[in-house]
Design an enzyme around this catalytic site. Structure first.
Site, PDB file in Angstrom:
ATOM      1  N   GLY A 101      12.662   6.632   3.078  1.00  0.00           N
ATOM      2  CA  GLY A 101      12.915   5.152   3.524  1.00  0.00           C
ATOM      3  C   GLY A 101      11.930   4.820   4.754  1.00  0.00           C
ATOM      4  O   GLY A 101      10.900   5.592   4.929  1.00  0.00           O
ATOM      5  N   ARG A 104       8.942   3.744   9.706  1.00  0.00           N
ATOM      6  CA  ARG A 104       8.276   2.876  10.642  1.00  0.00           C
ATOM      7  C   ARG A 104       7.508   1.575  10.262  1.00  0.00           C
ATOM      8  O   ARG A 104       6.801   1.021  10.939  1.00  0.00           O
ATOM      9  CB  ARG A 104       7.174   3.891  11.270  1.00  0.00           C
ATOM     10  N   LYS A 123       3.348  -1.876  10.046  1.00  0.00           N
ATOM     11  CA  LYS A 123       3.550  -0.167  10.020  1.00  0.00           C
ATOM     12  C   LYS A 123       3.321   0.117  11.473  1.00  0.00           C
ATOM     13  O   LYS A 123       2.231  -0.193  12.020  1.00  0.00           O
ATOM     14  CB  LYS A 123       2.460   0.328   9.149  1.00  0.00           C
ATOM     15  N   ASP A 280       7.362   9.187  -3.025  1.00  0.00           N
ATOM     16  CA  ASP A 280       7.561   8.096  -2.139  1.00  0.00           C
ATOM     17  C   ASP A 280       6.113   7.173  -1.597  1.00  0.00           C
ATOM     18  O   ASP A 280       6.295   6.036  -1.262  1.00  0.00           O
ATOM     19  CB  ASP A 280       8.153   8.364  -0.817  1.00  0.00           C
ATOM     20  N   ASP A 290      -0.017   3.373   1.182  1.00  0.00           N
ATOM     21  CA  ASP A 290       0.020   4.535   2.209  1.00  0.00           C
ATOM     22  C   ASP A 290      -1.032   5.620   2.682  1.00  0.00           C
ATOM     23  O   ASP A 290      -1.257   6.569   1.946  1.00  0.00           O
ATOM     24  CB  ASP A 290       1.366   5.304   1.986  1.00  0.00           C
TER      25      ASP A 290
END
Ligand code: AMP
Ligand code: MG
Length: 528
Positions: A101, A104, A123, A280, A290
């Site tokens: 999940g 942050r 983020k 993820d 990411d």
């Protein structure tokens, strides 16, 4: 500042966590948890992307308003914004990791502008129910790297999430950068990320693993409806059936496979190594997402990984990225298969991945080398030089830039010299490289491309400027001392990576010797 328009479909149409309190926990039967960013001491805007600002309907003046800067630091929310973190899981380094999940990243809702929809995320904005044992924060070095690189990737033509802003928080964040007990207080920072959707493979995987199949079907329908609207219109498939038909789910999965293949082919073309291709960290839209311990290939090496955590296994090294992306798609297929009587349709999608990746790769290689349509024999020529470049330590970016300058009628190996890291290599491998160059010249002469078309293709496929790891690190070192000049120079430079820019020669050099073994330049940890 003009009011911004928000239309928060994700939280309106998908179920949320009934628990409002913000503490770390396992969450079930929903997709998001309401959570407020944790305020920071003193948010300061270090940089923003004028292009992303414009895309969102913001301008230079609005970017400087205290109201917006406070919002980008997590100290305020604008009218219409909603703040939440989403629930997903993932396979990390090949193993199912359960619930992960947004630990942050806190969403600010869905902004509408110029008939487009953008999710905004902060983020590093503080703890959420998904923070597990971590602090919900991000440090300046990793935030600057994400901010710069996601913008650089966009201008390189690789599908990616974008970054609006880089804000320092004024708070210190404790990090043990190399997990060796050496804790340091680092400056905290927050990036505001922007994408049409931040939905990941892991959102679907978690629901399948928890047997929340009604919710999984709901998320699939929602995602097709909101995030794949163009594809839905073009596909001509009937989406009205309850539940969605196998044909729809399989065709949609094929589209995800296609997008993922295109993304990875771009990574391989420009020499980008993501570093943590866990499921993820895979976007359902096929966007690079990411940015953590990513890196850029300096000396060409399929086995190279920037991620120190991956130094042993090299699961996520440069050359394995296409296979890993496929493995990740297989995990997504496993999740979607729970909705279907059989998974044959999903297997078609995986084959589609292989085909699209293969075709994208050969097209981009043909462009990089500057010859006409790919022929089977080209594989040998490409493999031979890649192997030589690996053994001799030859810079990938410089090699292709210099290759365009070779006189095909009188090829001179010495022209490629600036791309060699080891002077002795040029002599050691002279015979092999010269013979390759002769075969290359023969191939180019047999190509139907005119010399100018050849150069046009090469220039469009081979960037001159990429965000080499040491370049990002120099910008970080200066920013840490309060000097943002390098950050701004790079942000500008990387907006035109294929165009030679005056006075910027220092950024089209191979990695300097001092950076060979320096932390942040040759290796990066996941600590961020
Ligand atoms: P990553 O390896 O950055 O993709 O992160 C994997 C998981 O760890 C995700 O669920 C992140 O939200 C979470 N995570 C990473 N860093 C932090 C942090 N400092 N605080 C809370 N969660 C984090
Ligand atoms: Mg992640």
């Amino acid at each position: 500042m003009q009011p911004l328009i928000f239309d928060n479909r994700f939280i309106r149409e998908l179920p949320g966590d009934p628990i409002q309190d913000n503490y770390t926990r396992q969450v079930s039967d929903c997709l998001w948890s309401s959570v407020q960013p944790t305020p920071v001491k003193n948010p300061q805007l270090l940089a923003y992307s004028a292009d992303v600002a414009q895309m969102l309907g913001l301008n230079a003046t609005s970017m400087q308003t205290p109201e917006l800067i406070h919002t980008l630091g997590g100290n305020a929310v604008l009218a219409g914004m909603v703040t939440y973190a989403t629930r997903y899981g993932g396979h990390q380094f090949g193993n199912w990791a359960g619930q992960l999940g947004d630990g942050r990243a806190i969403y600010l809702g869905e902004l509408l502008h110029a008939e487009q929809r953008f999710e905004l995320q902060l983020k590093g904005a503080g703890e959420t129910p998904y923070s597990r044992r971590a602090d919900g924060r991000a440090v300046l070095r990793s935030s600057l790297r994400e901010f710069l690189c996601s913008e650089a990737m966009h201008y390189l033509g690789a599908p990616t999430t974008r970054a609006l802003s880089l804000v320092t928080t004024g708070d210190g964040v404790v990090r043990d950068m190399f997990y060796d007990g050496n804790q340091q207080i680092e400056p905290g920072a927050i990036v505001c990320r922007v994408a049409p959707s931040f939905t990941r493979f892991g959102h679907f995987e978690l629901l399948a693993s928890r047997n929340e199949l009604g919710l999984l079907a709901q998320l699939v329908r929602f995602t097709i409806d909101r995030d794949f609207a163009d594809w839905r219109a073009q596909s001509g498939l009937d989406m009205s059936s309850q539940p969605l038909s196998e044909a729809v789910i399989s065709a949609w999965f094929s589209e995800i496979c296609r997008r993922t293949a295109v993304m990875v082919a771009h990574w391989m073309r420009v020499g980008f190594v993501h570093g943590v291709m866990n499921t993820d960290n895979m976007s359902i839209l096929g966007l690079t997402i990411d940015y953590g311990p990513y890196g850029w290939v300096d000396n060409f090496d399929p086995g190279w990984t920037p991620n120190t955590t991956d130094a042993q296994g090299r699961r996520y090294c440069f050359g394995r990225q296409p296979d890993i992306a496929r493995w990740n798609l297989e995990r997504l297929a496993d999740a979607l298969a729970t909705l279907l009587p059989n998974s044959q349709g999903l297997a078609v999608g995986l084959t589609h991945y292989d085909q699209v990746y293969g075709a994208s790769l050969t097209t981009s290689l043909s462009h990089k080398f500057g010859w006409d349509a790919w022929q089977e024999a080209d594989g040998e020529l490409v493999n031979r030089v890649f192997e030589l470049m690996t053994r001799a330590e030859v810079d990938m970016t410089l090699f292709f830039n210099l290759l365009a300058e070779i006189d095909i009628h009188a090829p001179q190996l010495d022209l490629l010299k600036p791309a060699f890291y080891l002077e002795k290599s040029l002599d050691q491998y002279r015979a092999a490289f010269t013979s390759w160059l002769t075969d290359y010249a023969t191939r180019i002469k047999a190509s139907t491309l005119t010399p100018s078309a050849r150069l046009t293709h090469m220039a469009a496929a081979n960037p001159i400027y990429v965000l080499r790891n040491y370049m990002a690190q120099e910008a970080i070192d200066l920013a840490t001392q309060g000097d943002m000049s390098r950050l701004h120079t790079l942000l500008n430079l990387l907006q035109q990576p294929y165009t030679l820019q005056a006075g910027m020669d220092e950024f089209r050099q191979k990695r300097p010797d001092w950076a060979r073994q320096k932390a942040g330049c040759s290796m990066l940890s996941c600590s961020s």
